[in-house]
Design a protein around this motif. Structure first.
Motif, PDB file in Angstrom:
ATOM      1  N   MET A   1      -5.925  -1.051 -14.598  1.00 58.13           N
ATOM      2  CA  MET A   1      -5.510  -0.712 -13.243  1.00 58.13           C
ATOM      3  C   MET A   1      -5.433  -2.000 -12.416  1.00 58.13           C
ATOM      4  O   MET A   1      -6.377  -2.782 -12.396  1.00 58.13           O
ATOM      5  CB  MET A   1      -6.489   0.283 -12.613  1.00 58.13           C
ATOM      6  N   GLU A   2      -4.297  -2.225 -11.771  1.00 57.67           N
ATOM      7  CA  GLU A   2      -4.077  -3.470 -11.045  1.00 57.67           C
ATOM      8  C   GLU A   2      -4.847  -3.509  -9.725  1.00 57.67           C
ATOM      9  O   GLU A   2      -5.245  -2.481  -9.186  1.00 57.67           O
ATOM     10  CB  GLU A   2      -2.580  -3.656 -10.765  1.00 57.67           C
ATOM     11  N   SER A   3      -5.029  -4.715  -9.221  1.00 59.05           N
ATOM     12  CA  SER A   3      -5.702  -4.890  -7.932  1.00 59.05           C
ATOM     13  C   SER A   3      -4.822  -4.359  -6.805  1.00 59.05           C
ATOM     14  O   SER A   3      -3.624  -4.125  -6.986  1.00 59.05           O
ATOM     15  CB  SER A   3      -6.006  -6.367  -7.692  1.00 59.05           C
ATOM     16  N   ALA A   4      -5.431  -4.157  -5.649  1.00 63.11           N
ATOM     17  CA  ALA A   4      -4.704  -3.664  -4.478  1.00 63.11           C
ATOM     18  C   ALA A   4      -5.303  -4.289  -3.229  1.00 63.11           C
ATOM     19  O   ALA A   4      -6.427  -4.798  -3.242  1.00 63.11           O
ATOM     20  CB  ALA A   4      -4.794  -2.140  -4.400  1.00 63.11           C
ATOM     21  N   ASP A   5      -4.538  -4.263  -2.161  1.00 61.27           N
ATOM     22  CA  ASP A   5      -5.106  -4.684  -0.880  1.00 61.27           C
ATOM     23  C   ASP A   5      -6.116  -3.653  -0.386  1.00 61.27           C
ATOM     24  O   ASP A   5      -7.188  -3.993   0.125  1.00 61.27           O
ATOM     25  CB  ASP A   5      -3.994  -4.864   0.156  1.00 61.27           C
ATOM     26  N   VAL A   6      -5.729  -2.371  -0.538  1.00 58.26           N
ATOM     27  CA  VAL A   6      -6.579  -1.263  -0.084  1.00 58.26           C
ATOM     28  C   VAL A   6      -6.596  -0.186  -1.148  1.00 58.26           C
ATOM     29  O   VAL A   6      -5.549   0.164  -1.700  1.00 58.26           O
ATOM     30  CB  VAL A   6      -6.060  -0.652   1.236  1.00 58.26           C
ATOM     31  N   VAL A   7      -7.767   0.358  -1.428  1.00 57.57           N
ATOM     32  CA  VAL A   7      -7.893   1.545  -2.275  1.00 57.57           C
ATOM     33  C   VAL A   7      -8.255   2.726  -1.382  1.00 57.57           C
ATOM     34  O   VAL A   7      -9.270   2.684  -0.669  1.00 57.57           O
ATOM     35  CB  VAL A   7      -8.965   1.363  -3.365  1.00 57.57           C
ATOM     36  N   VAL A   8      -7.413   3.740  -1.380  1.00 64.86           N
ATOM     37  CA  VAL A   8      -7.687   4.971  -0.639  1.00 64.86           C
ATOM     38  C   VAL A   8      -8.238   5.987  -1.627  1.00 64.86           C
ATOM     39  O   VAL A   8      -7.580   6.327  -2.618  1.00 64.86           O
ATOM     40  CB  VAL A   8      -6.414   5.523   0.033  1.00 64.86           C
ATOM     41  N   VAL A   9      -9.450   6.463  -1.375  1.00 61.92           N
ATOM     42  CA  VAL A   9     -10.087   7.433  -2.258  1.00 61.92           C
ATOM     43  C   VAL A   9      -9.852   8.823  -1.683  1.00 61.92           C
ATOM     44  O   VAL A   9     -10.411   9.179  -0.649  1.00 61.92           O
ATOM     45  CB  VAL A   9     -11.594   7.150  -2.401  1.00 61.92           C
ATOM     46  N   GLY A  10      -8.991   9.582  -2.337  1.00 59.20           N
ATOM     47  CA  GLY A  10      -8.617  10.908  -1.863  1.00 59.20           C
ATOM     48  C   GLY A  10      -7.122  10.985  -1.624  1.00 59.20           C
ATOM     49  O   GLY A  10      -6.585  10.230  -0.813  1.00 59.20           O
ATOM     50  N   ALA A  11      -6.451  11.909  -2.327  1.00 58.79           N
ATOM     51  CA  ALA A  11      -4.992  12.028  -2.235  1.00 58.79           C
ATOM     52  C   ALA A  11      -4.582  13.339  -1.586  1.00 58.79           C
ATOM     53  O   ALA A  11      -3.540  13.909  -1.917  1.00 58.79           O
ATOM     54  CB  ALA A  11      -4.353  11.893  -3.620  1.00 58.79           C
ATOM     55  N   GLY A  12      -5.408  13.830  -0.660  1.00 59.12           N
ATOM     56  CA  GLY A  12      -5.003  14.957   0.160  1.00 59.12           C
ATOM     57  C   GLY A  12      -4.148  14.476   1.318  1.00 59.12           C
ATOM     58  O   GLY A  12      -3.723  13.316   1.362  1.00 59.12           O
ATOM     59  N   ILE A  13      -3.914  15.340   2.291  1.00 62.01           N
ATOM     60  CA  ILE A  13      -3.005  14.993   3.384  1.00 62.01           C
ATOM     61  C   ILE A  13      -3.526  13.815   4.206  1.00 62.01           C
ATOM     62  O   ILE A  13      -2.738  12.954   4.635  1.00 62.01           O
ATOM     63  CB  ILE A  13      -2.733  16.219   4.288  1.00 62.01           C
ATOM     64  N   ILE A  14      -4.829  13.715   4.421  1.00 63.37           N
ATOM     65  CA  ILE A  14      -5.362  12.591   5.203  1.00 63.37           C
ATOM     66  C   ILE A  14      -5.278  11.298   4.405  1.00 63.37           C
ATOM     67  O   ILE A  14      -4.835  10.263   4.918  1.00 63.37           O
ATOM     68  CB  ILE A  14      -6.807  12.868   5.647  1.00 63.37           C
ATOM     69  N   GLY A  15      -5.691  11.324   3.149  1.00 67.62           N
ATOM     70  CA  GLY A  15      -5.570  10.139   2.321  1.00 67.62           C
ATOM     71  C   GLY A  15      -4.127   9.692   2.186  1.00 67.62           C
ATOM     72  O   GLY A  15      -3.824   8.488   2.251  1.00 67.62           O
ATOM     73  N   ALA A  16      -3.213  10.661   2.026  1.00 64.68           N
ATOM     74  CA  ALA A  16      -1.794  10.336   1.893  1.00 64.68           C
ATOM     75  C   ALA A  16      -1.248   9.714   3.171  1.00 64.68           C
ATOM     76  O   ALA A  16      -0.476   8.751   3.139  1.00 64.68           O
ATOM     77  CB  ALA A  16      -1.003  11.594   1.534  1.00 64.68           C
ATOM     78  N   ALA A  17      -1.643  10.260   4.332  1.00 66.27           N
ATOM     79  CA  ALA A  17      -1.165   9.723   5.608  1.00 66.27           C
ATOM     80  C   ALA A  17      -1.712   8.320   5.858  1.00 66.27           C
ATOM     81  O   ALA A  17      -0.998   7.446   6.368  1.00 66.27           O
ATOM     82  CB  ALA A  17      -1.566  10.656   6.746  1.00 66.27           C
ATOM     83  N   CYS A  18      -2.980   8.099   5.502  1.00 64.40           N
ATOM     84  CA  CYS A  18      -3.553   6.754   5.656  1.00 64.40           C
ATOM     85  C   CYS A  18      -2.850   5.771   4.732  1.00 64.40           C
ATOM     86  O   CYS A  18      -2.512   4.648   5.128  1.00 64.40           O
ATOM     87  CB  CYS A  18      -5.051   6.784   5.364  1.00 64.40           C
TER      88      CYS A  18
END
Length: 392
Positions: A1-18
């Protein structure tokens, strides 16, 4: 898994919007969810984008900003992704709140007047005007309020479109993948552990919905976000019957209540497929997923009181889900003062879909050092209502 600037934990509507807002600001974003993207709380929601159920205050301010943002965001996604991927079944259909006894008239009028002063478009109605908007409503109406700004989206489609934009900008979305903890170096976030692998990143967003409290403990920075269960009935497809979201005036009190005991208030609305969604219940039961027949009965009886025509309509299915609840009924949005690089976006309870665009924009603004459109102070992680848990 590649590096990222930000990791968002949670792919619901709030995680997706963030994730969408952060990728729009130029960051490479990785979204990770232990289940299927948009498969938990978001999939169990009705897709409400509501102003009507919020009293003046920080949440209403965020709701107003989000309601302005939703059409702009969808138009932008259509241009970027194409019509098919950006079709989220947006319906600016409005809402109707009804009182069915004399005692409910004054409280309804008090809140509508306060909402008008806060910038909400709302019209006070009598029985005849309310039934002109919704002819199948009960005749036992003593007062009503019409909210033209209330809207609805299909929540899974909305989250999927936001995540598609993240991918289109070079980010990634990984379902069925659990984040096992943070990697902290020099006192700040340096990555996350996923499947025994270290994934470097400069920031982590806890957008785990009802599980945000659990993740925060794993991360070493606990916040008090608890699950609050809700159940919904779905009828068989019907001819056009209910044009708006319609609910009883006591629904607002149910939303604001912190009681552990079951709260039920009738809420009825149609979907583009012709089915009618019937809610709403709230109950603090932990993560107990069992369907309770008595709750379903109370939902059905409440719907029939509002719309007697539903009495003999068959129910096709019932489902439940968990809302992320905080003790003061406000979301947690912003940086965690205990671990630099850790951010939170959770605690929206049943308003996540409606508040998602404003939440994502606020988080991106804060991360970029810009002043958000909505005052972020009431949503901060170290506010008094959460302080006891934070100190624990």
């Amino acid at each position: 898994m590649e590096s990222a600037d930000v990791v968002v934990v949670g792919a619901g509507i709030i995680g997706a919007a963030c994730a969408e807002a952060l990728s729009a600001s130029g960051r490479r974003v990785l979204v990770v969810d232990r289940g299927a993207p948009a498969g938990a709380t978001t999939a169990a929601g009705e897709g409400n984008v509501l102003l009507s159920d919020k009293a003046p205050g920080p949440e209403l301010d965020l709701a107003l900003a989000s309601r302005r943002r939703w059409p702009e965001l969808l138009e932008s996604l259509r241009g970027e992704l194409g019509e098919a991927l950006a079709d989220v079944e947006w319906e600016a259909k409005g809402g109707l709140v009804v009182a069915t006894d004399q005692d409910s008239i004054t409280p309804l009028r008090i809140i509508t007047e306060a909402q008008r002063e806060a910038g909400v478009e709302v019209r006070d109605l009598g029985q005849a005007a309310a039934r002109a908007l919704e002819p199948h409503l009960t005749t036992a109406i003593t007062a009503a309020a019409h909210y033209p700004g209330d809207a609805q989206v299909q929540p899974v489609l909305a989250a999927t479109a936001l995540l598609a934009a993240v991918r289109a900008r070079g980010g990634a979305v990984c379902g069925g993948t659990a984040v096992e903890g943070l990697i902290v170096k020099g006192g700040k976030v340096a990555g996350v552990r996923v499947g025994g692998e270290a994934v470097p990143c400069g920031a982590v967003v806890n957008a785990c919905g009802p599980w945000a409290g659990h993740f925060s403990i794993t991360a070493g920075a606990p916040i008090e976000v608890l699950p609050r269960r809700g159940m919904v009935l779905v009828t068989a497809p019907l001819p056009p019957l209910v044009a708006r979201k319609v609910y009883a005036a006591d629904y607002v009190a149910s939303v604001a209540s912190g009681d552990v005991d079951l709260q039920v208030s009738p809420v009825v609305e149609s979907t583009p497929t012709g089915t009618v969604l019937i809610g709403s219940s709230r109950q603090r039961t932990g993560f107990d997923e069992s369907l309770e027949v008595e709750v379903l009965r109370r939902l059905a009886r409440g719907a029939v009181r509002l719309f007697p025509v539903l009495e003999r309509v068959p129910v096709m299915r019932a489902y439940g889900g968990f809302r992320p609840y905080t003790p003061d009924h406000l979301p947690v949005i912003g940086r965690d003062p205990r671990i630099p690089g850790l951010w939170h976006a959770s605690g929206h309870e049943g308003a996540g879909v409606g508040l998602a665009p404003g939440t994502g924009r606020m988080l991106a603004d804060l991360m970029d050092g810009r002043r958000p459109e909505v005052d972020p102070v009431p949503f901060r992680v170290d506010r008094p209502a959460l302080m006891a848990q934070i100190k624990a």
